[in-house]
Every structure is written in structure tokens, then in C-alpha cells.
Scaffold this active site. Sequence first.
Site, PDB file in Angstrom:
ATOM      1  N   ASP A  51       9.973  -4.197  22.187  1.00 46.34           N
ATOM      2  CA  ASP A  51      10.736  -5.746  22.241  1.00 46.34           C
ATOM      3  C   ASP A  51      12.093  -6.101  23.392  1.00 46.34           C
ATOM      4  O   ASP A  51      12.038  -7.111  24.133  1.00 46.34           O
ATOM      5  CB  ASP A  51      11.356  -6.158  20.486  1.00 46.34           C
ATOM      6  CG  ASP A  51      10.003  -6.337  20.025  1.00 46.34           C
ATOM      7  OD1 ASP A  51      10.079  -7.438  18.871  1.00 46.34           O
ATOM      8  OD2 ASP A  51       9.406  -6.581  20.244  1.00 46.34           O
ATOM      9  N   TYR A  54      10.629  -5.754  27.123  1.00 54.93           N
ATOM     10  CA  TYR A  54       9.335  -7.343  27.151  1.00 54.93           C
ATOM     11  C   TYR A  54      10.811  -8.638  27.221  1.00 54.93           C
ATOM     12  O   TYR A  54      10.300  -9.171  27.663  1.00 54.93           O
ATOM     13  CB  TYR A  54       8.661  -7.415  25.612  1.00 54.93           C
ATOM     14  CG  TYR A  54       8.003  -8.952  25.868  1.00 54.93           C
ATOM     15  CD1 TYR A  54       9.339 -10.083  25.059  1.00 54.93           C
ATOM     16  CD2 TYR A  54       6.701  -8.756  26.053  1.00 54.93           C
ATOM     17  CE1 TYR A  54       8.120 -10.803  25.156  1.00 54.93           C
ATOM     18  CE2 TYR A  54       6.501 -10.473  26.236  1.00 54.93           C
ATOM     19  CZ  TYR A  54       7.157 -11.022  25.955  1.00 54.93           C
ATOM     20  OH  TYR A  54       6.466 -12.847  25.651  1.00 54.93           O
ATOM     21  N   ASP A  55      11.533  -8.399  26.263  1.00 53.67           N
ATOM     22  CA  ASP A  55      12.655  -9.503  26.635  1.00 53.67           C
ATOM     23  C   ASP A  55      13.711  -9.481  27.455  1.00 53.67           C
ATOM     24  O   ASP A  55      14.268  -9.837  28.344  1.00 53.67           O
ATOM     25  CB  ASP A  55      13.590  -9.153  25.764  1.00 53.67           C
ATOM     26  CG  ASP A  55      13.608  -9.780  23.830  1.00 53.67           C
ATOM     27  OD1 ASP A  55      12.345 -10.276  23.892  1.00 53.67           O
ATOM     28  OD2 ASP A  55      13.420  -8.745  22.640  1.00 53.67           O
ATOM     29  N   GLU A 133     -15.193   2.971 -15.048  1.00 52.82           N
ATOM     30  CA  GLU A 133     -15.719   3.841 -13.063  1.00 52.82           C
ATOM     31  C   GLU A 133     -14.289   3.815 -12.574  1.00 52.82           C
ATOM     32  O   GLU A 133     -13.340   4.258 -13.267  1.00 52.82           O
ATOM     33  CB  GLU A 133     -16.590   2.284 -12.436  1.00 52.82           C
ATOM     34  CG  GLU A 133     -15.479   1.219 -13.015  1.00 52.82           C
ATOM     35  CD  GLU A 133     -16.047   0.225 -12.439  1.00 52.82           C
ATOM     36  OE1 GLU A 133     -15.228  -0.788 -11.787  1.00 52.82           O
ATOM     37  OE2 GLU A 133     -17.132  -0.819 -13.234  1.00 52.82           O
ATOM     38  N   LYS A 135     -11.069   4.892 -10.746  1.00 50.18           N
ATOM     39  CA  LYS A 135      -9.844   3.585  -9.688  1.00 50.18           C
ATOM     40  C   LYS A 135     -10.500   4.121  -8.701  1.00 50.18           C
ATOM     41  O   LYS A 135      -9.752   5.636  -8.234  1.00 50.18           O
ATOM     42  CB  LYS A 135      -8.872   3.674 -10.629  1.00 50.18           C
ATOM     43  CG  LYS A 135      -7.728   2.680 -10.058  1.00 50.18           C
ATOM     44  CD  LYS A 135      -6.963   2.162 -10.970  1.00 50.18           C
ATOM     45  CE  LYS A 135      -6.202   1.539 -10.781  1.00 50.18           C
ATOM     46  NZ  LYS A 135      -5.592   1.327  -8.931  1.00 50.18           N
ATOM     47  N   ASP A 137      -8.859   4.585  -4.670  1.00 48.19           N
ATOM     48  CA  ASP A 137      -7.876   4.083  -3.755  1.00 48.19           C
ATOM     49  C   ASP A 137      -8.033   4.386  -2.612  1.00 48.19           C
ATOM     50  O   ASP A 137      -7.874   4.651  -1.900  1.00 48.19           O
ATOM     51  CB  ASP A 137      -7.018   5.606  -3.842  1.00 48.19           C
ATOM     52  CG  ASP A 137      -5.098   5.327  -3.701  1.00 48.19           C
ATOM     53  OD1 ASP A 137      -4.536   4.152  -4.066  1.00 48.19           O
ATOM     54  OD2 ASP A 137      -4.398   7.117  -3.853  1.00 48.19           O
ATOM     55  N   TYR A 243     -17.353  -3.604  -7.517  1.00 42.00           N
ATOM     56  CA  TYR A 243     -16.848  -3.348  -8.863  1.00 42.00           C
ATOM     57  C   TYR A 243     -17.277  -5.090  -9.887  1.00 42.00           C
ATOM     58  O   TYR A 243     -17.166  -4.971 -11.030  1.00 42.00           O
ATOM     59  CB  TYR A 243     -15.718  -2.563  -8.846  1.00 42.00           C
ATOM     60  CG  TYR A 243     -14.927  -2.983  -7.605  1.00 42.00           C
ATOM     61  CD1 TYR A 243     -13.777  -3.567  -8.541  1.00 42.00           C
ATOM     62  CD2 TYR A 243     -14.408  -1.772  -7.114  1.00 42.00           C
ATOM     63  CE1 TYR A 243     -13.475  -3.476  -7.751  1.00 42.00           C
ATOM     64  CE2 TYR A 243     -12.860  -1.484  -6.838  1.00 42.00           C
ATOM     65  CZ  TYR A 243     -12.098  -3.155  -6.703  1.00 42.00           C
ATOM     66  OH  TYR A 243     -11.407  -3.211  -6.111  1.00 42.00           O
ATOM     67  N   LYS A 331      -4.677   5.462 -15.871  1.00 46.68           N
ATOM     68  CA  LYS A 331      -4.706   6.268 -14.445  1.00 46.68           C
ATOM     69  C   LYS A 331      -4.006   8.417 -14.662  1.00 46.68           C
ATOM     70  O   LYS A 331      -4.031   8.898 -16.115  1.00 46.68           O
ATOM     71  CB  LYS A 331      -2.735   6.372 -14.233  1.00 46.68           C
ATOM     72  CG  LYS A 331      -2.374   4.888 -14.097  1.00 46.68           C
ATOM     73  CD  LYS A 331      -3.793   4.568 -12.827  1.00 46.68           C
ATOM     74  CE  LYS A 331      -2.775   3.606 -11.727  1.00 46.68           C
ATOM     75  NZ  LYS A 331      -1.867   3.801 -11.033  1.00 46.68           N
ATOM     76  N   CYS A 425      32.256   0.137  -9.481  1.00 49.05           N
ATOM     77  CA  CYS A 425      30.886  -0.311  -8.715  1.00 49.05           C
ATOM     78  C   CYS A 425      31.640   0.657  -7.630  1.00 49.05           C
ATOM     79  O   CYS A 425      32.581   0.804  -6.842  1.00 49.05           O
ATOM     80  CB  CYS A 425      30.979  -1.209  -8.374  1.00 49.05           C
ATOM     81  SG  CYS A 425      29.710  -2.058  -6.801  1.00 49.05           S
ATOM     82  N   CYS A 428      32.093  -2.284  -4.188  1.00 49.69           N
ATOM     83  CA  CYS A 428      33.592  -3.032  -4.412  1.00 49.69           C
ATOM     84  C   CYS A 428      34.245  -2.579  -4.828  1.00 49.69           C
ATOM     85  O   CYS A 428      34.744  -3.510  -5.402  1.00 49.69           O
ATOM     86  CB  CYS A 428      31.867  -4.574  -5.119  1.00 49.69           C
ATOM     87  SG  CYS A 428      32.407  -5.147  -6.817  1.00 49.69           S
ATOM     88  N   CYS A 443      28.900  -4.132 -12.552  1.00 48.94           N
ATOM     89  CA  CYS A 443      29.444  -3.580 -11.989  1.00 48.94           C
ATOM     90  C   CYS A 443      29.483  -5.413 -11.760  1.00 48.94           C
ATOM     91  O   CYS A 443      28.543  -6.562 -12.537  1.00 48.94           O
ATOM     92  CB  CYS A 443      29.078  -4.102 -10.186  1.00 48.94           C
ATOM     93  SG  CYS A 443      30.216  -4.776  -8.987  1.00 48.94           S
ATOM     94  N   CYS A 449      30.351  -8.785  -4.683  1.00 45.60           N
ATOM     95  CA  CYS A 449      29.819  -7.578  -4.639  1.00 45.60           C
ATOM     96  C   CYS A 449      28.857  -7.584  -3.615  1.00 45.60           C
ATOM     97  O   CYS A 449      28.415  -8.227  -3.291  1.00 45.60           O
ATOM     98  CB  CYS A 449      29.143  -6.706  -5.915  1.00 45.60           C
ATOM     99  SG  CYS A 449      28.928  -5.051  -5.466  1.00 45.60           S
TER     100      CYS A 449
HETATM  101  S1  IVH Z   1     -11.241  -4.547 -11.168  1.00 50.43           S
HETATM  102  C1  IVH Z   1      -9.433  -7.958 -12.671  1.00 50.43           C
HETATM  103  N1  IVH Z   1     -12.354  -1.244 -10.774  1.00 50.43           N
HETATM  104  O1  IVH Z   1      -7.105  -1.341  -8.107  1.00 50.43           O
HETATM  105  C2  IVH Z   1      -9.295  -6.530 -12.163  1.00 50.43           C
HETATM  106  N2  IVH Z   1      -9.745  -2.212 -10.047  1.00 50.43           N
HETATM  107  O2  IVH Z   1      -5.064  -2.522  -9.918  1.00 50.43           O
HETATM  108  C3  IVH Z   1     -10.071  -6.802 -11.597  1.00 50.43           C
HETATM  109  N3  IVH Z   1      -9.012  -0.119  -8.240  1.00 50.43           N
HETATM  110  O3  IVH Z   1      -6.790  -4.813  -6.711  1.00 50.43           O
HETATM  111  C4  IVH Z   1     -10.488  -4.628 -10.390  1.00 50.43           C
HETATM  112  N4  IVH Z   1     -11.019   0.475  -7.883  1.00 50.43           N
HETATM  113  O4  IVH Z   1      -7.906  -2.524  -5.978  1.00 50.43           O
HETATM  114  C5  IVH Z   1     -11.569  -2.771 -10.367  1.00 50.43           C
HETATM  115  N5  IVH Z   1     -13.326   0.314 -10.303  1.00 50.43           N
HETATM  116  C6  IVH Z   1     -11.923  -0.671  -9.697  1.00 50.43           C
HETATM  117  C7  IVH Z   1     -11.141  -0.564  -9.550  1.00 50.43           C
HETATM  118  C8  IVH Z   1     -10.313  -1.182  -9.010  1.00 50.43           C
HETATM  119  C9  IVH Z   1     -10.030   0.664  -8.162  1.00 50.43           C
HETATM  120  C10 IVH Z   1      -7.889  -1.637  -7.796  1.00 50.43           C
HETATM  121  C11 IVH Z   1      -8.213  -2.799  -6.722  1.00 50.43           C
HETATM  122  C12 IVH Z   1      -7.100  -3.172  -8.272  1.00 50.43           C
HETATM  123  C13 IVH Z   1      -6.581  -2.273  -8.496  1.00 50.43           C
HETATM  124  C14 IVH Z   1      -6.077  -2.962  -9.731  1.00 50.43           C
END
Ligand code: IVH
Length: 703
Positions: A51, A54-55, A133, A135, A137, A243, A331, A425, A428, A443, A449
Site C-alpha cells: 500500500d 501504491y500511495d 460420517e 467430519k 476439515d 453431505y 470431536k 486491573c 487501568c 475490573c 478502562c
Molecule cells: S452437516 C446442519 N456433515 O462441520 C448441519 N457437516 O460444525 C450441516 N462438516 O459447517 C452440516 N463434515 O463445514 C456436516 N459430514 C459432515 C461434515 C460437516 C464437515 C462441517 C461443515 C459445517 C461444520 C459444522
Amino acid sequence: MCAIGRAHYKKAMNTPALTPFEAHIRHATLVEQVTRWDRLYHSEDSPEVDDATYDSAKREMLAIEADYPELAKNSPTAKVGAAPSEGFGKVRHAVPMLSLDNAFADDDVREFVGRIRRFLALAPDAPIALVAEPKIDGLSISLRYENGIFVQGATRGDGTEGENVTENLKTLASLPRRIDNAPAVLEVRGEVYMTKADFLALNQRQEAAGDKIFANPRNAAAGSLRQLNKDITASRPLSLFAYAMGEVSEPVADSHAQFLDKLTQWGFPTNPLATRCDDVDAVIAFYHGIGERRAGLPYDIDGVVYKVDRFDWQQRLGFVSRSPRWAIAHKFPAEQATTVLERIEIQVGRTGALTPVAHLVPVNVGGVVVARATLHNEDELARKDVRVGDTVIIQRAGDVIPQVVGPVLNLRPADAQPFVFPVTCPICGAHAVRGEDEAIRRCTGGLTCKAQVKERLRHFVSRNAFDIEGLGDENIEFLIEGGWIAKPADIFRLETRNAQGLQRLQNFKGWGEKKVTKLFAAISNRRTIALERFIYALGIRQVGEATAKRLARHYGSFALWRQAMLDAIPRENEAYHDLISIEDIGPAVATDILAFFDEAHNLDALDDLAAQLTILDAQAPIATNSPVAGKAVVFTGELTAMTRQEAKARAESLGAKVVGSVSKKTDYVIAGPGAGSKLAEAEKLGITVLTEQEWLALINPVV
Ligand code: IVH
């Protein structure tokens, strides 16, 4: 003119004045440069210069143009102040994209199933089939098909509104561009992710080219999808699993398992590990099995998702705030590592809470480098007795903030001293006090503060509140330190103030014209705000998103809410009883809300802020054509067709307000067998009393 004009350039650039010929040549060079930079920045999301550079080029052009006004005509400087490219367009999700509640222990999962059983009033031995299923990432996306053609793809965004990434998604080889035998409207949801192998290879290529290295596959997937130049997305190896279902014009399946089959038939990639389980023991066994295979899977997962299989049950279960009652994410356990505690910092939050934070010798915990971790509060710190110099165990679970589990006592240095928690605190200097039965020391500095001021403003602009892009931590701090803002309303006066004041924000290091223009645009976008977001943004203690939503729906408009809160301060008033009749608002929450309204300075700040905004009235959540939208209803006595909880949830989804006690404002009292004082009160006040069957007949035409 020229002599004076050239003085402009000389003064502005601190260099010798240019001859007219030199000035024209220099200006042409700058026009070419800046035009190129604008294109790269706005259209290709790949700025070539910082920036400051650019500026400085822009300033130099302006200085020359002050000397030679005819050069200004076709110059890029004429565009200064034009709205910046907004990047991606916005997409409003027809059905909100929700998140999932988390379970950590097996027992949490049993409780989840127990809650479903109770909600649906199922017999203790009635089977509840769930689909389990992995989850994934990655980042969730929504894919919209009209008459079988892929027409729009969007990111989740804040769940209500996401970014339009249609063109980028079209570059994914595994995404079906057209599907056969689909309903007129079909919205499929899923996860875009990057495999572990693709991630490693991409990072190697990035490194060789001197480009950005990604921290993990999820960041790489998100960074790759959200490219303004879709050719970059096309060059990145992105994968997809479908899914879930969003909007559909007609039913496509009776159960989630059936829906997954349907997705596969339509050509969507679905996770081959998804399994329909007959009961809770089977899903827990599935979870432990997947846990053992986790490291060997080609993609990162952070748990297992369980979904109630039957769609009719999903529908009845509905949602709580931001997550469905019919699904949960189990989890994987936290990852742990040990490191040395270097110091303990006391942070001050927006409500004045003093939180101890551990500063650590950086350590890799399950693939993420951790240098700071929370120690929660004074009692927790005392209980764990962690001391500076200790070797400590750190734990990280998913996206949760890393925490200090405890010290490794046999490695404690001989001279390590217990930590003495401050009673003033650290920011402050005001007294920091603990209420009776409270774990948290606060605080008492309030708005004097700096830390509280900063945290309140951070909360105010945060994603689920005003969601002002460009007001991250550093910028907020800069604006507070520089005296630009001290309270929320100041944010909305910033642009005028900047235009009128002697100091210009764009002249400060790290800001610049583009950034400032972008920030002002983001602020002005938020001058119109939904009442529930507005209430949440105020940061009143115990008023989270769910409570803010309930308040908004109950009172309908800012003016009515404000007046009702003032009326409720004397507890004997009807308004107080009305407030605590709202679902989930009891005397404790009411006390915090009314304490806020009881302070003159809060009320001033509130009105000052409201004057800057258009606060939209709360909408009845769904069907405003429902005969009970906006009606206040009370359930009393026994219900037979469904549980009290389901009845309430159903009424709310039809736009009714479910209240706990009968008053003149109540529209209907639904009385079952055994109804007592509430029924009597309703009869006394002449309120319509319905049987459960009459109530069902009333709401059924619209469900
Ligand atoms: S179902 C209403 N299925 O997890 C629920 N989510 O913490 C709809 N995710 O935002 C989500 N694998 O990005 C579902 N097999 C799976 C998933 C999944 C990953 C993620 C998804 C969601 C987040 C929720």
C-alpha cells in the site's frame, strides 16, 4: 501558474521541481504503473506492490496534476474514492447454513440421543437410527441447481449470507455441472477440502515459486477457493464431498441415508465411510473405529458427525439457535504436548473479566504451533497451581483455544513461586473485584478502562454482531490509541471526521487510500442492521446471540425494546414481568439487561449509536402468513400429541412468541388436562383458551 504549481510537486515530493517535459513523462509512467496495480489488485486479487508504494505513486501523480491540471483528466487519480471492487458478490442462503453442536465424550453422545428421545416422546426402547460420517476439515459450501443445471455456488459466510464463488466451483472436476432427474430447485451442501497429499505437493510448489505456504489443508482449500482469479482456483487440487440438503422444490428422500444414495446417483462425490447405524452403541463403535484409521485417511477429519436418519424426525426436531437438534459432531480428543511456561499475562475482557493467559515456549501441538494458552480464571489457575518456569501440558481440541492442563510437578524449578492474582486491573489500575459465588474477578473501571473499551469495540464489530470487515484487532487498537474512536457510534462518524479533520487516516503508516476507502464502504454497508444483531452487538452481559434474537422477536422494534427496558427497571412494573416471561430470560439475565439500561452513560451511548443507524424491525422467523405469527402463546397443563418442548419449538417456527406466564398481552392459552393457575388467570383476563386439538387445527393448515 507553473512556477507556483511546480512548487506543489517540490513541496509534496521533497525533490527538485520537474520541467514541464519531465513532468509529462513522469506522469505517463505513473499512470501506466498505477493502472496495472489497480487491475492486479481489484480484478486478480494479487497485489504487486504494498500500500505504501501504491500511495506514494498516487501522491506523486496528484502533485504533478496540481501543477498541470490537464493531466488529471484521464488519470487513475480521478477514481480515488470510487467504491473498491467488492470481491465476491453476496448470496443469501434460502435456508441458513448452520453449525453443529459438539460432543467430546461418549456420554455426550448418549445424552444427545436421550434428548432426541425426550423431544419426540419416543419409548425408551424405540430405535433411533443415525447416519455417522467423518467430519471433513474443509470449508462448507452450498451448490444450487435449477432444472438440473448448476447455477450458483456459495461459501457459508456467516450462515445467512455467503460469497458467490460459482465460477471458482466450476473449476472443480468432481462437481457435477448438470444432473438428471433432479427437482426444479435443488440445493446440495458439502465440504470443499484438499487431500493431505495434494496439500503437501501444493506447498512444495508454492515454496519453489517463493509463494505463500499454507498452514494446513483447510487453509489451503479456503485460500484456493476464495481467489478472485478463478484460474488460480483451477490450478489448485480441490476435492468435494456432498453431505446435506438446502432448499428443495419437492421432497427427494425420506431419510438421510436415502438422500446420500441419491447424491451418489446424481454424480456427487459422497464419503464412502458414511454408515447408517441402528443405535447409539453402533455410532460410538463407528467413532472409535474411525479414530484408529484417522491418520491413514487421505484427508484431515476432526471428528464424526451423527445425523438422525429419518427426515420427518429431523423436521420435527428443528433447530436451537445455530445448530440442528438432529445432528451433532463427536470431536476427536484433544492433542497434547509439553512446553515451558514463560509468563502469565492478565487480560481484561469487554465485561472487565480478568483472564490469565499463559505465554509459552512455542510448541507444536498436533500440527499447530502454540505460543499462548488460556488458564481460564483465578480459581482454575489456583487449582492447577501452575507457576512461571513450570513445564506444563498444553492441549488443543479442534478450533477451541489451546488450554493449559497442568504442570509436570517433577520438573518444577526449585525457586518457582505461586502466582499471585492481581486485585487491581493491570490496564487501568481500578479495583478488580469478585462477586459472591463468582469465579471471575472483574475490573471496575468500566468505560474508563482502555482494555474494556477495546474489547467492547472488538465485540461490536465482530462477525455475528456488526461484522465490519477491515476492523481487525490491530486497526481497532490504532483507532483507539489515536483517539479516532472511543465508542461504537464513533465508528459511524469516522468518515466525516476524517474528511473534516486536520489529520487524514490515509496518511498514516499502514493505512493508505485504498484501505481507508474500503473500510468506509464496509462501515457504511452496516448502517442498516437487524435488531437482533444490534442487541447482540451491545455486549450486555449474558445477552448472547440466542437471547438477543429472543428479545428482538419479542419486542419487534428498537424503540419498543428500549422503552420496555426502561419501564422494566422498577421490578413491580408489568414490563418487568413481561421481560422475564420470555423463554430463557430469568431474573439473572434480566438483572444484567436492566443494569445496562440503568446507567445513564450506557443510555447516552445507545441513543448516540441508534441515531447513526437504521435498525430493522425483527421479522417473524418464518411464515408471516401463519395464523399465529406475532401472537403470544402460553402452554399449560399436559400435552398429548407432542412434548412441551416440541410444541414450543413448533409454535416459534410459525412466528409465535411462547411466553411463560399469562398477562393482558397473551393471545392464546393452550390448556391441557391439569391446567391450574394459568388457566384461571386467562379466564379472568378474558384470553382465548384453546385445547391442544384446537391449537393443532389452528396451526395445521400452514404446516
Ligand atoms: S452437516 C446442519 N456433515 O462441520 C448441519 N457437516 O460444525 C450441516 N462438516 O459447517 C452440516 N463434515 O463445514 C456436516 N459430514 C459432515 C461434515 C460437516 C464437515 C462441517 C461443515 C459445517 C461444520 C459444522
